[in-house]
Write a protein that holds these residues in place. Structure first.
Motif, mmCIF file in Angstrom:
data_model
loop_
_atom_site.group_PDB
_atom_site.id
_atom_site.type_symbol
_atom_site.label_atom_id
_atom_site.label_comp_id
_atom_site.label_asym_id
_atom_site.label_seq_id
_atom_site.Cartn_x
_atom_site.Cartn_y
_atom_site.Cartn_z
ATOM 1 N N PRO A 261 0.913 -1.236 -0.076
ATOM 2 C CA PRO A 261 0.104 0.072 -0.133
ATOM 3 C C PRO A 261 0.952 1.127 0.070
ATOM 4 O O PRO A 261 2.040 1.255 0.783
ATOM 5 N N TRP A 262 0.333 2.441 -0.574
ATOM 6 C CA TRP A 262 0.861 3.387 -0.640
ATOM 7 C C TRP A 262 0.039 4.782 -0.503
ATOM 8 O O TRP A 262 -1.113 4.554 -1.370
ATOM 9 N N PRO A 263 0.012 5.705 0.040
ATOM 10 C CA PRO A 263 1.291 5.987 0.948
ATOM 11 C C PRO A 263 1.377 5.088 2.251
ATOM 12 O O PRO A 263 0.362 4.197 2.599
ATOM 13 N N PRO A 264 2.327 5.346 3.161
ATOM 14 C CA PRO A 264 2.546 4.342 4.182
ATOM 15 C C PRO A 264 1.336 4.211 5.086
ATOM 16 O O PRO A 264 0.681 5.289 5.219
ATOM 17 N N VAL A 265 1.006 3.237 5.447
ATOM 18 C CA VAL A 265 -0.190 2.888 6.470
ATOM 19 C C VAL A 265 -0.173 3.536 7.635
ATOM 20 O O VAL A 265 -1.098 3.749 8.322
ATOM 21 N N MET A 266 1.077 3.846 8.237
ATOM 22 C CA MET A 266 1.160 4.505 9.314
ATOM 23 C C MET A 266 2.223 5.708 9.250
ATOM 24 O O MET A 266 3.510 5.531 8.747
ATOM 25 N N ASP A 267 1.782 6.963 9.750
ATOM 26 C CA ASP A 267 2.786 8.030 9.735
ATOM 27 C C ASP A 267 3.147 8.718 11.141
ATOM 28 O O ASP A 267 2.081 9.140 12.073
ATOM 29 N N ILE A 268 4.491 8.558 11.389
ATOM 30 C CA ILE A 268 4.662 8.866 12.654
ATOM 31 C C ILE A 268 5.903 9.914 12.763
ATOM 32 O O ILE A 268 6.872 9.301 11.864
ATOM 33 N N TRP A 269 6.205 10.938 13.542
ATOM 34 C CA TRP A 269 7.132 11.657 13.275
ATOM 35 C C TRP A 269 8.370 11.389 13.916
ATOM 36 O O TRP A 269 9.632 11.478 13.497
ATOM 37 N N SER A 270 8.292 10.932 15.002
ATOM 38 C CA SER A 270 9.705 10.457 15.972
ATOM 39 C C SER A 270 10.317 9.123 15.087
ATOM 40 O O SER A 270 9.665 8.245 14.932
ATOM 41 N N SER A 271 11.605 9.254 15.040
ATOM 42 C CA SER A 271 12.089 8.252 14.375
ATOM 43 C C SER A 271 12.181 6.832 15.261
ATOM 44 O O SER A 271 12.112 5.874 14.694
ATOM 45 N N GLN A 272 12.566 7.215 16.553
ATOM 46 C CA GLN A 272 12.600 6.070 17.714
ATOM 47 C C GLN A 272 11.050 5.363 17.652
ATOM 48 O O GLN A 272 10.798 4.185 17.920
ATOM 49 N N MET A 273 9.904 6.394 17.566
ATOM 50 C CA MET A 273 8.678 5.738 17.806
ATOM 51 C C MET A 273 8.144 4.838 16.502
ATOM 52 O O MET A 273 7.391 3.958 16.767
ATOM 53 N N ARG A 274 8.792 4.790 15.398
ATOM 54 C CA ARG A 274 8.705 4.135 14.058
ATOM 55 C C ARG A 274 9.169 2.648 14.525
ATOM 56 O O ARG A 274 8.508 1.640 14.445
ATOM 57 N N TYR A 275 10.565 2.673 15.363
ATOM 58 C CA TYR A 275 10.989 1.164 15.879
ATOM 59 C C TYR A 275 9.802 0.636 16.948
ATOM 60 O O TYR A 275 9.585 -0.458 16.972
ATOM 61 N N VAL A 276 9.317 1.533 17.859
ATOM 62 C CA VAL A 276 8.224 1.025 18.759
ATOM 63 C C VAL A 276 6.990 0.420 17.873
ATOM 64 O O VAL A 276 6.618 -0.628 18.419
ATOM 65 N N ALA A 277 6.639 1.175 16.814
ATOM 66 C CA ALA A 277 5.590 0.648 16.195
ATOM 67 C C ALA A 277 5.938 -0.745 15.811
ATOM 68 O O ALA A 277 4.955 -1.691 15.715
ATOM 69 N N LEU A 278 7.027 -1.011 15.096
ATOM 70 C CA LEU A 278 7.248 -2.242 14.556
ATOM 71 C C LEU A 278 7.223 -3.360 15.642
ATOM 72 O O LEU A 278 6.807 -4.518 15.273
ATOM 73 N N ALA A 279 7.523 -2.857 16.833
ATOM 74 C CA ALA A 279 7.510 -3.914 18.009
ATOM 75 C C ALA A 279 6.067 -4.235 18.708
ATOM 76 O O ALA A 279 5.921 -5.245 19.257
ATOM 77 N N VAL A 280 5.335 -3.187 18.500
ATOM 78 C CA VAL A 280 4.046 -3.220 19.278
ATOM 79 C C VAL A 280 2.685 -3.164 18.537
ATOM 80 O O VAL A 280 1.725 -3.304 19.097
ATOM 81 N N ASP A 281 2.769 -2.771 17.402
ATOM 82 C CA ASP A 281 1.544 -2.497 16.473
ATOM 83 C C ASP A 281 1.745 -3.501 15.249
ATOM 84 O O ASP A 281 2.527 -3.185 14.328
ATOM 85 N N TYR A 282 0.837 -4.386 14.888
ATOM 86 C CA TYR A 282 1.081 -5.356 14.003
ATOM 87 C C TYR A 282 0.180 -4.871 12.681
ATOM 88 O O TYR A 282 0.093 -5.714 11.656
ATOM 89 N N GLU A 283 -0.092 -3.545 12.697
ATOM 90 C CA GLU A 283 -0.584 -2.866 11.490
ATOM 91 C C GLU A 283 0.550 -2.631 10.559
ATOM 92 O O GLU A 283 0.523 -2.708 9.453
#
Length: 364
Positions: A261-283
């Motif tokens: 899918p495009w654009p990205p399905v999740m848009d997050i400003w913080s660089s570190q929070m994007r790694y958090v999303a990979l760890a806790v959000d299966y979307e």
């Protein structure tokens, strides 16, 4: 995680000091929300939070591990020139504490204003390298969203001879009372508690616990992602479309060729929070960062620690050419261009398509 495991002492101090710093930064957010508390016309609130959190984190770690080095985003030059701002930071540092006396007693604080400034400079002037132990910190990763009361991270990582050994990501606004998909959103904010802490030790897995006001809360292990059956069309990207350093034209071509899918399905400003999303959000399951300029290199504090968390939950992290991301080149990821963080089953597919797109208009 066993208290006798390798790096157990370092991890406990790191988690406690991130918890204390996270509590301090969240108190600034509360003050921002009061009309007359802080001047919101400039970046004064986040500046105060940045300096106070960096001073507190380095103070605790330097006292516990005096031979270790530091890399932090801030230097104290501005505070040495602005007495009013310096006094506001000092007031915040002096009042910072954890409610549990035993935990609080383990965390040193500066005794004087000059000591506070010197501790900040330990990080701001740190250069890193390939030898010894170095703590890398970003006191507030996501300054723009911090000011909006959205997601940000107090991040801390320990490098040993250039290798990530532990990472602690304090997420004071992260609320996880929804299912495992769609949990990480800028505006889904923990307003009643202190958020969550995600942490990892190399080879020992990744964990999560609530951030609290006192001692450390019990932690639970984050499962490794079972993505062995993923196809390229199953890739779901997390990114930040407001970033001016990412080449979204190339990234859109990568997504199209993968069938993602495009654009990205999740848009997050913080660089570190994007790694958090990979760890806790299966979307989402992948992050691809294609930079606009060949000369651009990311700051090390935007990725150290978060990359380790991604590794420990089953993602492979490389640069755009498939090389390991080096953390031994100083204050930036100088030896690495861009980032691919994705499950092993699709990392090769992403790398292949990225290579094709880059070859069509070579600049990296």
């Amino acid at each position: 995680m066993s208290t006798s495991s390798e790096y157990a002492t370092e991890l406990e101090i790191a988690c406690l000091t991130v918890q204390r710093a996270a509590r301090v930064t969240k108190s600034i957010i509360a003050a921002i929300e009061k009309d007359d508390a802080l001047d919101k016309s400039d970046n004064t609130p986040v500046t105060i939070a940045d300096f106070a959190a960096q001073a507190l984190i380095i103070s605790a770690l330097h006292a516990a591990f005096p031979d270790d080095g530091f890399i932090g985003e801030e230097t104290a030059a501005v505070l040495r020139q602005d007495a009013q701002l310096r006094d506001r930071v000092w007031d915040l540092v002096r009042s910072a504490h954890l409610d549990d006396p035993d935990s609080d007693s383990r965390l040193a604080k500066p005794d004087t204003v000059e000591e506070m400034l010197s501790l900040i400079d330990l990080g701001g002037n740190g250069q890193g390298g390939s030898e010894g132990r170095i703590w890398v910190l970003d006191p507030v990763d996501g300054t723009s969203t911090f000011m909006k009361g959205q997601q940000y991270v107090v991040s801390l990582a320990l490098l040993e001879n250039g290798e990530q050994k532990l990472g602690v990501l304090g997420c004071p606004n992260l609320r996880l009372d929804t299912p495992t998909r769609g949990r990480v959103r800028e505006n889904v904010v923990d307003r009643d508690g202190l958020g969550q802490m995600i942490f990892a030790v190399a080879g020992q897995g990744a964990y999560i616990r609530p951030l609290g006001p006192g001692g450390l809360e019990p932690a639970s292990r984050l499962p490794r992602r079972d993505d062995s059956e993923l196809r390229p069309s199953d890739i779901r990207l997390v990114d930040c479309q407001a970033s001016n350093s990412t080449d979204y034209e190339k990234l859109s071509r990568v997504a199209a060729r993968l069938g993602a899918p495009w654009p990205p399905v999740m848009d997050i400003w913080s660089s570190q929070m994007r790694y958090v999303a990979l760890a806790v959000d299966y979307e989402v399951n992948s992050q691809v960062r294609i930079v606009r300029r060949q000369s651009h290199r990311s700051s090390i504090w935007d990725h150290a620690g978060g990359m380790l968390v991604a590794n420990e939950i089953g993602c492979k992290v490389t640069d755009l050419h498939g090389n390991a991301v080096h953390c031994d080149r100083g204050r930036t990821l100088a030896g690495s261009c861009g980032i691919i963080a994705a499950p092993e089953s699709v990392h090769g597919d992403i790398l292949r398509v990225v290579s094709e797109v880059l070859a069509e208009s070579p600049s990296l």
